[in-house]
Design an enzyme around this catalytic site. Structure first.
Site, PDB file in Angstrom:
ATOM      1  N   GLU A 117       0.839  -1.204   0.000  1.00 33.08           N
ATOM      2  CA  GLU A 117       0.000   0.000   0.000  1.00 33.08           C
ATOM      3  C   GLU A 117       0.866   1.242   0.000  1.00 33.08           C
ATOM      4  OE1 GLU A 117      -2.421  -0.613   3.497  1.00 33.08           O
ATOM      5  OE2 GLU A 117      -2.727  -2.711   2.938  1.00 33.08           O
ATOM      6  N   LYS A 119       2.429   4.490   1.093  1.00 28.40           N
ATOM      7  CA  LYS A 119       2.519   5.078   2.421  1.00 28.40           C
ATOM      8  C   LYS A 119       2.244   6.568   2.274  1.00 28.40           C
ATOM      9  CE  LYS A 119       5.427   5.204   6.531  1.00 28.40           C
ATOM     10  NZ  LYS A 119       5.299   6.649   6.731  1.00 28.40           N
ATOM     11  N   ASP A 121       1.641  10.326   2.969  1.00 31.69           N
ATOM     12  CA  ASP A 121       2.282  11.207   3.933  1.00 31.69           C
ATOM     13  C   ASP A 121       1.252  12.197   4.465  1.00 31.69           C
ATOM     14  OD1 ASP A 121       4.352  11.975   5.429  1.00 31.69           O
ATOM     15  OD2 ASP A 121       5.413  13.071   3.864  1.00 31.69           O
ATOM     16  N   TYR A 231      -7.035   2.314   5.876  1.00 35.30           N
ATOM     17  CA  TYR A 231      -6.134   1.194   5.591  1.00 35.30           C
ATOM     18  C   TYR A 231      -6.168   0.075   6.624  1.00 35.30           C
ATOM     19  CZ  TYR A 231      -2.885   3.961   8.504  1.00 35.30           C
ATOM     20  OH  TYR A 231      -2.315   4.689   9.498  1.00 35.30           O
ATOM     21  N   LYS A 329      10.812   2.816   2.909  1.00 36.09           N
ATOM     22  CA  LYS A 329      10.881   4.275   2.743  1.00 36.09           C
ATOM     23  C   LYS A 329      11.689   4.630   1.502  1.00 36.09           C
ATOM     24  CE  LYS A 329       9.967   7.078   5.936  1.00 36.09           C
ATOM     25  NZ  LYS A 329      10.036   7.259   7.308  1.00 36.09           N
ATOM     26  N   CYS A 426      26.099  43.812   3.650  1.00 30.93           N
ATOM     27  CA  CYS A 426      24.737  43.308   3.814  1.00 30.93           C
ATOM     28  C   CYS A 426      23.859  43.770   2.653  1.00 30.93           C
ATOM     29  CB  CYS A 426      24.177  43.817   5.141  1.00 30.93           C
ATOM     30  SG  CYS A 426      22.419  43.513   5.321  1.00 30.93           S
ATOM     31  N   CYS A 429      21.164  46.455   4.280  1.00 33.21           N
ATOM     32  CA  CYS A 429      21.509  47.780   4.833  1.00 33.21           C
ATOM     33  C   CYS A 429      22.848  48.308   4.347  1.00 33.21           C
ATOM     34  CB  CYS A 429      21.498  47.723   6.357  1.00 33.21           C
ATOM     35  SG  CYS A 429      22.876  46.775   7.037  1.00 33.21           S
ATOM     36  N   CYS A 444      25.472  40.175   9.758  1.00 36.68           N
ATOM     37  CA  CYS A 444      25.333  41.612   9.596  1.00 36.68           C
ATOM     38  C   CYS A 444      25.206  42.145  11.017  1.00 36.68           C
ATOM     39  CB  CYS A 444      24.071  41.950   8.797  1.00 36.68           C
ATOM     40  SG  CYS A 444      23.589  43.677   8.976  1.00 36.68           S
ATOM     41  N   CYS A 449      19.608  47.183  10.907  1.00 39.27           N
ATOM     42  CA  CYS A 449      19.409  46.659   9.554  1.00 39.27           C
ATOM     43  C   CYS A 449      17.920  46.353   9.323  1.00 39.27           C
ATOM     44  CB  CYS A 449      20.233  45.383   9.386  1.00 39.27           C
ATOM     45  SG  CYS A 449      19.870  44.496   7.881  1.00 39.27           S
TER      46      CYS A 449
HETATM   47  S1  IVH Z   1      -0.412   0.380   8.685  1.00 40.04           S
HETATM   48  C1  IVH Z   1       0.361  -1.124  12.937  1.00 40.04           C
HETATM   49  N1  IVH Z   1      -0.878   1.255   6.249  1.00 40.04           N
HETATM   50  O1  IVH Z   1       2.604   5.191   8.136  1.00 40.04           O
HETATM   51  C2  IVH Z   1       0.289  -0.713  11.507  1.00 40.04           C
HETATM   52  N2  IVH Z   1       0.209   2.730   7.763  1.00 40.04           N
HETATM   53  O2  IVH Z   1       4.502   4.107  10.845  1.00 40.04           O
HETATM   54  C3  IVH Z   1      -0.177   0.652  11.347  1.00 40.04           C
HETATM   55  N3  IVH Z   1       0.656   4.961   6.840  1.00 40.04           N
HETATM   56  O3  IVH Z   1       1.879   7.127  10.488  1.00 40.04           O
HETATM   57  C4  IVH Z   1       0.101   1.299  10.080  1.00 40.04           C
HETATM   58  N4  IVH Z   1      -0.178   4.602   4.854  1.00 40.04           N
HETATM   59  O4  IVH Z   1      -0.349   6.413   9.457  1.00 40.04           O
HETATM   60  C5  IVH Z   1      -0.351   1.542   7.454  1.00 40.04           C
HETATM   61  N5  IVH Z   1      -1.399   1.884   4.084  1.00 40.04           N
HETATM   62  C6  IVH Z   1      -0.877   2.183   5.278  1.00 40.04           C
HETATM   63  C7  IVH Z   1      -0.319   3.454   5.565  1.00 40.04           C
HETATM   64  C8  IVH Z   1       0.214   3.689   6.826  1.00 40.04           C
HETATM   65  C9  IVH Z   1       0.401   5.495   5.647  1.00 40.04           C
HETATM   66  C10 IVH Z   1       1.324   5.681   7.947  1.00 40.04           C
HETATM   67  C11 IVH Z   1       0.673   5.503   9.276  1.00 40.04           C
HETATM   68  C12 IVH Z   1       1.789   5.763  10.235  1.00 40.04           C
HETATM   69  C13 IVH Z   1       2.982   5.322   9.471  1.00 40.04           C
HETATM   70  C14 IVH Z   1       3.455   3.985   9.977  1.00 40.04           C
END
Ligand code: IVH
Length: 696
Positions: A117, A119, A121, A231, A329, A426, A429, A444, A449
């Site tokens: 899935e 991840k 942000d 999720y 990551k 600078c 100024c 500076c 300034c």
């Molecule tokens: S599972 C115990 N699935 O990633 C398992 N996390 O450290 C819980 N995140 O801030 C997380 N997409 O919010 C899972 N498809 C996904 C995710 C996801 C984003 C984030 C989660 C957490 C961090 C995991």
């Protein structure tokens, strides 16, 4: 300058780390790069390893995540929200999979199904549904206790309030976990709007989603086009995850769980895939890494989960993270672009920071046209010159920096200009720029300034300082240019007639700005200390100083030794405070701030001279939910000003629990168990005035 002992340096590092944690997690506005933050943590770790007697269980080296901000009621997660272990490389991803086989030997990594899935942000969220109805939303917090953001999340259109009957029957209680995020397009549009309105510009979609959720006023949250991906399904009976007794809400696999969530009306990422075998996982991760920017939302990796939920129970979890999932990551993003020129910007302390002006390039989720070069040595070391093709990276995906020139790039200039030289005057100024021997920064030194002046006022008004809404950088530049303000104290003398007529300033916005300025006079001493911009004094140190000295007069009279004796302060910070307060120009500004009536005491600090009857002396009053007419901070300050305390949780020594709107269930239950009297939010003023529980 006094030299710090290891114990003092440890205390100081902890204060600095706490300050930057606050900037990052609570204010969503980091001041330093992740690399600089890591350096502080590494120094602390090294000192603690070298001096084990200095290690403490509450050291930031021991903790994960952020403590609640105090703005919202606390929620204790019935099933903790865990974090995930990371894998940075393909090797690490494969070792994670190998560990699965060590734990459950009959597994075949070639045939095992995984859910891959994106991840997202954003901000992790736990939603509670009772009989299919949305009842509560809580942030992750430290995993055990989060914040109640129900009212704000209720404004997010894609969070279903009632689940689709097709997905029933629903268990009595169901937790759906997922991520609240801001789609990339919405993020860019929001920043454009913020910029136009002179408001705060967010570093990335994650910060803007977090900032949008942490609003006292749900109407602001509602104005931000937040979205949600679900999720995970968690049943209270089954801490491990997903599958419980039976019925439609007992899926056997993560893939089924996602399908069930979608049937119930939750948005589920269309980019989640079930794949078979670890090679396919590696392939899918590479694919998403390559196409991360083709998605309409920001992702920083791939969450890989074992698909079979019965295996989750067998694989179990460590104290921190489940073994059945890992976060792959992505490496920090780097992009090539042309360096147009190198310039120098002047901060509020006069520090001259070189930065690169670039041909705009999309990197790490936002368009970058300026990137820091840190200091003179860094420019020399990297030897970047105008015209070069340079590599740009988002350090910690927050502050863009120039990595170096790409001399072999096909578009690289064949002849390069001479090395860039740090300017000697600078840009603002015209005063001299000075670099002290043994230091890497150039300054500076002209206290008058204009660039420094602007930045000092911007800082004074900022969210962690006096919190003057509507007074961002553009506004300040305007006020300084119009000759209305030279220093923070001048803000309190500005009149409506002077504001009206400035560009973008009508009668209404002028009145709003003036009332925000007026309101800032009531901020506690700790915020005033932050606002002054004393080197090394962030919110944490400021609170420590303000509570221990309780008044500005006492602080001004304090010696470096007595300041250094305050926990978390130490000699370096103490010297900096003394030096600041001894400076005649600073003294003048302070005197003028006092003259206009800015608060100079810390409510609640011992010996605080608030002049109010100490109706709650020695008593603990717990506040839960929102009280009419008070922010959380104001309510706590009001209790403190009457001699009371307002701890975050109910215990047998609690005098009363004041119940506002959307109170925390845990606090109410506890109060009920212990027989602590409840006070209606509307009777809060009476409690403050009399110290008596109405009707009690
Ligand atoms: S599972 C115990 N699935 O990633 C398992 N996390 O450290 C819980 N995140 O801030 C997380 N997409 O919010 C899972 N498809 C996904 C995710 C996801 C984003 C984030 C989660 C957490 C961090 C995991």
């Amino acid at each position: 300058m006094t030299r710090a002992t290891p114990a003092e340096r440890v205390a100081e590092l902890r204060a600095l780390i706490a300050h930057h944690d606050e900037r990052y997690h609570l204010l969503d506005s980091p001041e330093i790069t992740d690399a600089e933050y890591d350096a502080l943590k590494r120094e602390l770790l090294a000192l603690e390893a070298e001096h084990p007697e200095l290690a403490t269980p509450d050291s930031p080296t021991q903790s994960v995540g952020a403590a609640p901000s105090g703005l919202f009621a606390e929620v204790r997660h019935q099933v903790p929200m865990m974090s995930l272990d990371n894998a940075q490389t393909e090797d690490e991803l494969r070792s994670w999979a190998d560990r699965l086989v060590r734990l459950v030997p009959e597994l075949d990594l070639g045939a095992l199904a995984f859910s891959c899935e994106p991840k997202v942000d954003g901000v992790a969220m736990s939603l509670t549904y009772e009989h299919g109805r949305f009842v509560q939303a809580a942030t992750r917090g430290n995993g055990v206790v989060g914040e109640d953001v129900t009212d704000n999340v209720a404004t997010v259109a894609s969070v279903p309030k009632v689940l689709s009957p097709d997905a029933g029957p629903f268990p009595e209680r169901l937790f759906v976990r997922g991520e609240i995020y801001l789609p990339t397009a919405a993020f860019l549009a929001l920043n454009e709007r913020q910029l136009a309105a002179g408001g705060k510009v967010f570093a990335n979609p994650r910060n803007s989603a977090a900032g949008s959720l942490r609003q006292k006023d749900p109407a602001i949250t509602a104005s931000r086009p937040l979205a949600f991906w679900a999720y995970q399904v968690v049943r209270p009976e089954d801490p491990a995850a997903g599958a419980a007794a039976a019925g439609p809400w007992a899926p056997a696999t993560q893939t089924e769980a996602l399908a069930q969530l979608a049937r119930a009306g939750f948005p589920v990422s269309p980019d989640a895939r079930r794949v078979v075998g670890i090679d396919a996982v590696v392939e899918r991760c590479a694919e998403l890494a390559e196409h991360r920017h083709d998605l309409p939302y920001e992702i920083d990796g791939v969450v890989v989960k074992v698909d079979d939920l019965s295996l989750h129970r067998r694989l179990g979890q460590t104290s921190r993270a489940p073994r059945w999932a890992v976060a792959f990551k992505f490496p920090p993003e780097e992009r090539a672009t042309r360096l147009l020129g190198i310039e120098v910007s002047i901060g509020r302390t006069g520090r001259a920071t070189p930065f690169a002006r670039l041909v705009p390039v999309f990197v790490g989720g936002s368009t970058v046209q300026l990137a820091t070069l840190h200091n003179e040595d860094q420019v020399r070391l990297k030897d970047v010159r105008p015209g070069d093709i340079v590599l740009v990276r988002k350090a910690g995906d927050v502050i863009p920096e120039v990595v170096g020139p790409m001399l072999d790039h096909p578009d690289a200039p064949r002849r390069r200009p001479r090395r860039w030289r740090f300017p000697t005057v600078c840009p603002s100024c015209g005063g001299p720029l000075v670099r002290l021997v043994g230091e890497s920064d150039t300054y500076c030194t002209n206290i008058d300034c204009p660039a420094q002046r602007v930045q000092r006022i911007v800082h004074f008004a900022s969210r962690s300082a006096m919190d003057i809404e509507g007074l961002g950088e553009q506004r300040v530049v305007q006020l300084v240019r119009a000759g209305l303000v030279d220093d923070p104290a001048d803000l309190y003398h500005v009149e409506a007639s002077q504001l009206v007529g400035l560009e973008g300033m009508g009668e209404l916005s002028a009145a709003n700005l003036l009332s925000a300025i007026e309101a800032s006079k009531r901020q506690p001493l700790s915020r005033l200390l932050v606002a002054l911009g004393i080197r090394h004094v962030g919110p944490t140190v400021a609170r420590a100083l303000a509570t221990s000295f309780s008044s500005l007069d006492a602080l001004r009279a304090a010696s470096a030794e007595s300041l250094a004796a305050v926990e978390g302060v130490g000699p370096v910070i103490a010297d900096s405070v003394v030096e600041f307060l001894a400076n005649p120009a600073n003294q003048k500004v302070l005197d003028r701030l006092v003259a206009v009536g800015v608060t100079t005491h810390q409510p609640g600090a011992a010996g605080s001279a608030t002049g109010l009857a100490q109706t709650l002396a020695g008593r603990s009053v717990v506040v839960t939910g929102t009280l009419p007419g008070y922010t959380r901070e104001e309510a706590e300050a009001a209790i403190a000003a009457r001699g009371g305390k307002s701890p975050g949780s109910v215990s047998s020594s609690t005098f009363a629990v004041v119940v506002g709107e959307a109170p925390g269930a845990a606090k109410l239950t506890k109060a009920d168990q212990l027989g602590i009297p409840l006070v209606d939010g509307a009777d809060f003023d009476r409690l403050l005035a009399t110290g008596e529980v109405p009707g009690g």
